[in-house]
Design an enzyme around this catalytic site. Structure first.
Site, PDB file in Angstrom:
ATOM      1  N   HIS A  70       0.832  -1.206   0.000  1.00 23.93           N
ATOM      2  CA  HIS A  70       0.000   0.000   0.000  1.00 23.93           C
ATOM      3  C   HIS A  70       0.863   1.252   0.000  1.00 23.93           C
ATOM      4  CE1 HIS A  70       0.636   0.732   4.405  1.00 23.93           C
ATOM      5  NE2 HIS A  70       0.633  -0.584   4.478  1.00 23.93           N
ATOM      6  N   ASP A  72      -0.597   4.232   0.760  1.00 25.41           N
ATOM      7  CA  ASP A  72      -1.152   5.170   1.732  1.00 25.41           C
ATOM      8  C   ASP A  72      -0.480   5.015   3.087  1.00 25.41           C
ATOM      9  OD1 ASP A  72      -2.457   2.640   1.903  1.00 25.41           O
ATOM     10  OD2 ASP A  72      -4.092   3.521   3.065  1.00 25.41           O
ATOM     11  N   GLU A 137      -5.255   0.809   2.429  1.00 25.79           N
ATOM     12  CA  GLU A 137      -4.988  -0.239   3.411  1.00 25.79           C
ATOM     13  C   GLU A 137      -5.093   0.315   4.820  1.00 25.79           C
ATOM     14  OE1 GLU A 137      -2.934  -3.029   6.091  1.00 25.79           O
ATOM     15  OE2 GLU A 137      -2.469  -0.923   5.750  1.00 25.79           O
ATOM     16  N   GLU A 138      -4.657   1.557   5.001  1.00 21.59           N
ATOM     17  CA  GLU A 138      -4.687   2.171   6.324  1.00 21.59           C
ATOM     18  C   GLU A 138      -6.065   2.733   6.669  1.00 21.59           C
ATOM     19  OE1 GLU A 138      -2.444   1.614   8.223  1.00 21.59           O
ATOM     20  OE2 GLU A 138      -0.449   1.736   7.337  1.00 21.59           O
ATOM     21  N   HIS A 352       3.378   4.038  12.597  1.00 21.21           N
ATOM     22  CA  HIS A 352       2.222   4.810  13.065  1.00 21.21           C
ATOM     23  C   HIS A 352       2.596   5.781  14.186  1.00 21.21           C
ATOM     24  CE1 HIS A 352      -1.143   2.005  11.351  1.00 21.21           C
ATOM     25  NE2 HIS A 352      -0.047   1.950  10.612  1.00 21.21           N
TER      26      HIS A 352
END
EC number: 3.5.1.18
Length: 379
Positions: A70, A72, A137-138, A352
């Site tokens: 991903h 993103d 995805e996030e 994150h």
């Protein structure tokens, strides 16, 4: 600067906060098209996805190894807490800082450069190479990988192996790979009572009191014992609310949100039936809505895990642990059309978080692992 590190920096510099791809995929597509990949953008409700494939000399009869990931990233959080701007790739103390550095732009760069090196060294490769990339995805993950999988399934596209570039390593590169993930199923339960004055409980029915014994039984239940690859299934309450906020009112209903993280030792239908049986046993008047966000998947030891193990040992000297811990991933969708799905990427300690980073010394070995797997499985 290596080609992998340079591409990682270029991708980090694009502020692709989910679901905005910020042309990261176009950057990848340009590199892949130059190698002879057939590239197809599959957009859905503001989400950008692409599928790219380069057929080997065996055509559709040969094996197909896909890289999935991903573009993103999650939001940055407070900018003032970052030591450097999150979308300005910055080197400090042997680390590359930036949002997405570990999750998962280094993996994306590693995929692309591994493919470039492999095609240059093996122009007549027998098997095929695929890329399945999303910008969702996030986020909700409703218009990303699942849409590409549906499109591929509709046309009969078969994947034999898939490596998802999630940051699976823990203490150091190569110590852990994920060969499966637990399923996730949530429930929204409303237990009905009768609202009334708290001084006259005989004129009301307190739904919290009614729910409490069933809740205790659900919390104590052993749903399964797990198996060789998975820990036992867990059931957890995420939210419980009732009442108006007043101290003298018995609420008319109690709302409970809960979640299962379940292994291949249990089924959706079996878990749902057991929950209903417990609620019914306690004579509750209730409504229960279910949602399944992912089924469990498992890749037993085989060609892909063996190739990845050999590649990691060659690059790092480590033999990785096979693990199914953690949350869900897009592997749950890909497993529908691919029998062997394994996740492997850099250490995840900073993902994150403020000041997300990857150690620069891991960037080239990461790419080399991906290239070695290509060489073992489709050369």
């Amino acid at each position: 600067m290596s080609a992998t590190l340079a591409l990682t920096e270029q991708l980090i510099a694009r502020a692709s906060v989910t679901p905005d791809d910020q042309h990261c995929q176009q950057l990848m597509i340009e590199r892949l098209a130059a190698l002879g990949f057939e590239c197809e953008t599959i957009a859905s409700h503001g989400v950008t996805n692409f599928w790219a494939v380069k057929r080997g000399t065996a055509g559709r009869e040969g094996k197909l190894l896909a890289f999935a990931g991903h573009t993103d990233v999650v939001p940055t959080g407070p900018l003032e807490q970052w030591s450097s701007p999150p979308f300005v790739p910055t080197h400090r103390d042997g680390k590359l800082y930036g949002r997405g550095a570990a999750d998962m732009k280094a993996s994306l760069a590693g995929f692309v450069v591994a493919a470039e090196e492999f095609v240059a060294a093996h122009p007549q490769h027998r098997g095929s190479i695929g890329f399945l990339i999303t910008s969702d995805e996030e986020g909700p993950a409703t218009d990303g990988t699942v849409k590409v999988v549906e499109a591929l399934a509709a046309r009969g596209e078969r994947l034999d192996y898939c490596i998802v570039g999630e940051p699976t390593s823990t203490a150091t590169l190569g110590d852990v790979v994920k060969n499966g993930r637990r399923g996730s199923m949530s429930g929204e339960l409303v237990v009905k009572g009768v609202q009334g004055h708290i001084a006259y409980p005989h004129l009301a029915k307190n739904p919290i009191h009614l729910l409490a014994p069933a809740l205790a039984e659900l919390a104590a239940e052993q749903w399964d014992e797990g198996n060789e690859y998975f820990p036992p299934t867990t059931w957890q309450v995420s939210n419980l609310r009732a009442g108006t906020g007043a101290t003298n009112v018995i609420p008319g209903h109690a709302d409970l949100l809960f979640n299962f993280r379940f292994s291949t030792a249990s089924t959706v239908e079996g878990l749902q039936a057991r929950v209903h049986a417990i609620l019914d046993k306690h004579g509750l008047d209730y409504a229960l809505n279910w949602s399944v966000s992912g089924l469990p998947f498992l890749t037993p030891r085989g060609e892909l895990s063996n190739a990845l193990d050999a590649a990691i040992r060659a690059e790092t000297g480590l033999s990785p642990e096979l693990s199914t811990t953690g949350g869900t991933s897009d592997g749950r969708f890909i497993a529908r059309i691919c029998p062997q799905v394994i996740e492997f990427g850099p250490p995840n300690a900073s993902i994150h978080k403020i000041d997300e980073h990857i150690e620069v010394r891991f960037v080239e070995p990461l790419k080399n692992v991906y290239r070695r797997v290509l060489e073992q499985l489709i050369a």
